[in-house]
Scaffold this motif. Structure first.
Motif, PDB file in Angstrom:
ATOM      1  N   ARG A   6       5.704   0.654  26.919  1.00  0.00           N
ATOM      2  CA  ARG A   6       4.408   1.174  26.462  1.00  0.00           C
ATOM      3  C   ARG A   6       3.556   1.593  27.651  1.00  0.00           C
ATOM      4  O   ARG A   6       3.415   0.857  28.617  1.00  0.00           O
ATOM      5  CB  ARG A   6       3.670   0.103  25.640  1.00  0.00           C
ATOM      6  CG  ARG A   6       2.333   0.587  25.081  1.00  0.00           C
ATOM      7  CD  ARG A   6       1.727  -0.446  24.174  1.00  0.00           C
ATOM      8  NE  ARG A   6       0.391  -0.063  23.790  1.00  0.00           N
ATOM      9  CZ  ARG A   6       0.112   0.781  22.808  1.00  0.00           C
ATOM     10  NH1 ARG A   6       1.089   1.340  22.129  1.00  0.00           N
ATOM     11  NH2 ARG A   6      -1.138   1.075  22.503  1.00  0.00           N
ATOM     12  N   THR A   7       3.018   2.782  27.594  1.00  0.00           N
ATOM     13  CA  THR A   7       2.181   3.268  28.686  1.00  0.00           C
ATOM     14  C   THR A   7       0.708   2.982  28.391  1.00  0.00           C
ATOM     15  O   THR A   7       0.280   3.002  27.240  1.00  0.00           O
ATOM     16  CB  THR A   7       2.370   4.794  28.898  1.00  0.00           C
ATOM     17  OG1 THR A   7       1.457   5.237  29.900  1.00  0.00           O
ATOM     18  CG2 THR A   7       2.119   5.580  27.618  1.00  0.00           C
ATOM     19  N   ASN A   8      -0.040   2.715  29.455  1.00  0.00           N
ATOM     20  CA  ASN A   8      -1.480   2.457  29.312  1.00  0.00           C
ATOM     21  C   ASN A   8      -2.310   3.730  29.450  1.00  0.00           C
ATOM     22  O   ASN A   8      -3.525   3.697  29.367  1.00  0.00           O
ATOM     23  CB  ASN A   8      -1.937   1.441  30.368  1.00  0.00           C
ATOM     24  CG  ASN A   8      -1.366   0.059  30.081  1.00  0.00           C
ATOM     25  OD1 ASN A   8      -1.260  -0.330  28.926  1.00  0.00           O
ATOM     26  ND2 ASN A   8      -1.000  -0.667  31.129  1.00  0.00           N
ATOM     27  N   ALA A   9      -1.619   4.853  29.724  1.00  0.00           N
ATOM     28  CA  ALA A   9      -2.338   6.113  29.900  1.00  0.00           C
ATOM     29  C   ALA A   9      -3.012   6.510  28.584  1.00  0.00           C
ATOM     30  O   ALA A   9      -2.395   6.467  27.512  1.00  0.00           O
ATOM     31  CB  ALA A   9      -1.375   7.198  30.347  1.00  0.00           C
ATOM     32  N   VAL A  10      -4.279   6.887  28.680  1.00  0.00           N
ATOM     33  CA  VAL A  10      -5.041   7.283  27.500  1.00  0.00           C
ATOM     34  C   VAL A  10      -4.990   8.800  27.379  1.00  0.00           C
ATOM     35  O   VAL A  10      -5.220   9.514  28.338  1.00  0.00           O
ATOM     36  CB  VAL A  10      -6.511   6.819  27.614  1.00  0.00           C
ATOM     37  CG1 VAL A  10      -7.282   7.168  26.349  1.00  0.00           C
ATOM     38  CG2 VAL A  10      -6.578   5.327  27.877  1.00  0.00           C
ATOM     39  N   THR A  11      -4.666   9.286  26.198  1.00  0.00           N
ATOM     40  CA  THR A  11      -4.594  10.729  26.011  1.00  0.00           C
ATOM     41  C   THR A  11      -5.993  11.308  25.791  1.00  0.00           C
ATOM     42  O   THR A  11      -6.936  10.596  25.416  1.00  0.00           O
ATOM     43  CB  THR A  11      -3.723  11.082  24.783  1.00  0.00           C
ATOM     44  OG1 THR A  11      -4.395  10.615  23.595  1.00  0.00           O
ATOM     45  CG2 THR A  11      -2.350  10.435  24.886  1.00  0.00           C
ATOM     46  N   TRP A  12      -6.102  12.628  26.011  1.00  0.00           N
ATOM     47  CA  TRP A  12      -7.367  13.315  25.795  1.00  0.00           C
ATOM     48  C   TRP A  12      -7.800  13.179  24.328  1.00  0.00           C
ATOM     49  O   TRP A  12      -8.973  12.981  24.033  1.00  0.00           O
ATOM     50  CB  TRP A  12      -7.237  14.778  26.193  1.00  0.00           C
ATOM     51  CG  TRP A  12      -8.321  15.659  25.648  1.00  0.00           C
ATOM     52  CD1 TRP A  12      -8.193  16.702  24.796  1.00  0.00           C
ATOM     53  CD2 TRP A  12      -9.729  15.544  25.907  1.00  0.00           C
ATOM     54  NE1 TRP A  12      -9.419  17.254  24.506  1.00  0.00           N
ATOM     55  CE2 TRP A  12     -10.383  16.554  25.176  1.00  0.00           C
ATOM     56  CE3 TRP A  12     -10.504  14.674  26.684  1.00  0.00           C
ATOM     57  CZ2 TRP A  12     -11.762  16.732  25.193  1.00  0.00           C
ATOM     58  CZ3 TRP A  12     -11.892  14.843  26.699  1.00  0.00           C
ATOM     59  CH2 TRP A  12     -12.503  15.866  25.966  1.00  0.00           C
ATOM     60  N   GLN A  13      -6.835  13.266  23.412  1.00  0.00           N
ATOM     61  CA  GLN A  13      -7.144  13.146  21.986  1.00  0.00           C
ATOM     62  C   GLN A  13      -7.760  11.780  21.670  1.00  0.00           C
ATOM     63  O   GLN A  13      -8.717  11.681  20.907  1.00  0.00           O
ATOM     64  CB  GLN A  13      -5.878  13.363  21.155  1.00  0.00           C
ATOM     65  CG  GLN A  13      -6.117  13.464  19.658  1.00  0.00           C
ATOM     66  CD  GLN A  13      -7.006  14.645  19.274  1.00  0.00           C
ATOM     67  OE1 GLN A  13      -6.966  15.688  19.921  1.00  0.00           O
ATOM     68  NE2 GLN A  13      -7.826  14.467  18.245  1.00  0.00           N
TER      69      GLN A  13
END
Length: 199
Positions: A6-13
């Motif tokens: 699981r990635t912690n990167a937050v998407t723009w959406q």
């Protein structure tokens, strides 16, 4: 079976949806993502970094307040830039009582081009150096110059935005260009002299 980490990167959406829900965390993430972009826009209208940061803070309050009006089909940077320019204009209007406008009668005495200025001078200095000179301009000159030269508005549009006459817009742009050309000429000549001394 292979499990994806699981990635912690937050998407723009996710950021956008969080801002629409007025979540403080999402608002902070949006600010962190676009603060430099917003500041670079405001620096064209500000006298210094403190003023620019004040404009940025005011601008992001508008962003969070008006986020429902943003059309996700359009680039966010364009929408944000328009809000920041409008914020800079609001800042200008709040301080307009401090401004001494140059009107058309004085413009006839202003040279459009400094006699010592050469177009190639612009090729010898950096964008940051040019920005320093723009920030030295009086608020009226700086605002009209940025709206005209950087944003591409015509004098009729500038006059309407700032609540001034078209002649005032033209003459303040003329004054701004003359001052910038004079300062850039003097700066480039000085730098050349320093260079030749050390050769």
């Amino acid at each position: 079976m292979i499990f994806k980490k699981r990635t912690n990167a937050v998407t723009w959406q996710e950021i956008l949806e969080g801002c629409l829900r007025r979540e403080a965390k999402a608002q902070r993430q949006l600010f962190e993502r676009y603060a430099n972009f917003a500041k670079n826009t405001c620096l064209r209208y500000a006298q210094n970094e403190v003023e620019a940061e004040e404009m940025v803070s005011d601008g992001f309050l508008k962003v969070f307040d008006k986020i429902e009006k943003y059309d996700p089909a359009q680039p966010f940077e364009g929408w944000l830039k328009r809000l920041m320019v409008n914020t800079a204009i609001d800042y200008f209007r709040r301080n307009t009582h401090k401004i001494s406008w140059v009107d058309v009668e004085d413009a006839s005495q202003v040279p459009w081009v400094d006699s010592n200025y050469k177009d190639e001078y612009l090729m010898t200095i950096t964008a940051d150096e040019i920005m320093v000179f723009v920030q030295r301009l009086p608020m009226s000159y700086r605002t009209v110059f940025s709206l005209s030269v950087v944003e591409g508005y015509n004098h009729n549009e500038i006059a309407e935005m700032l609540g001034i006459s078209e002649s005032a817009s033209r003459s303040n742009l003329s004054k701004a260009k003359a001052k910038l050309q004079s300062w850039i000429s003097a700066y480039v000549v000085q730098q050349d002299e320093i260079t030749h001394k050390h050769e």
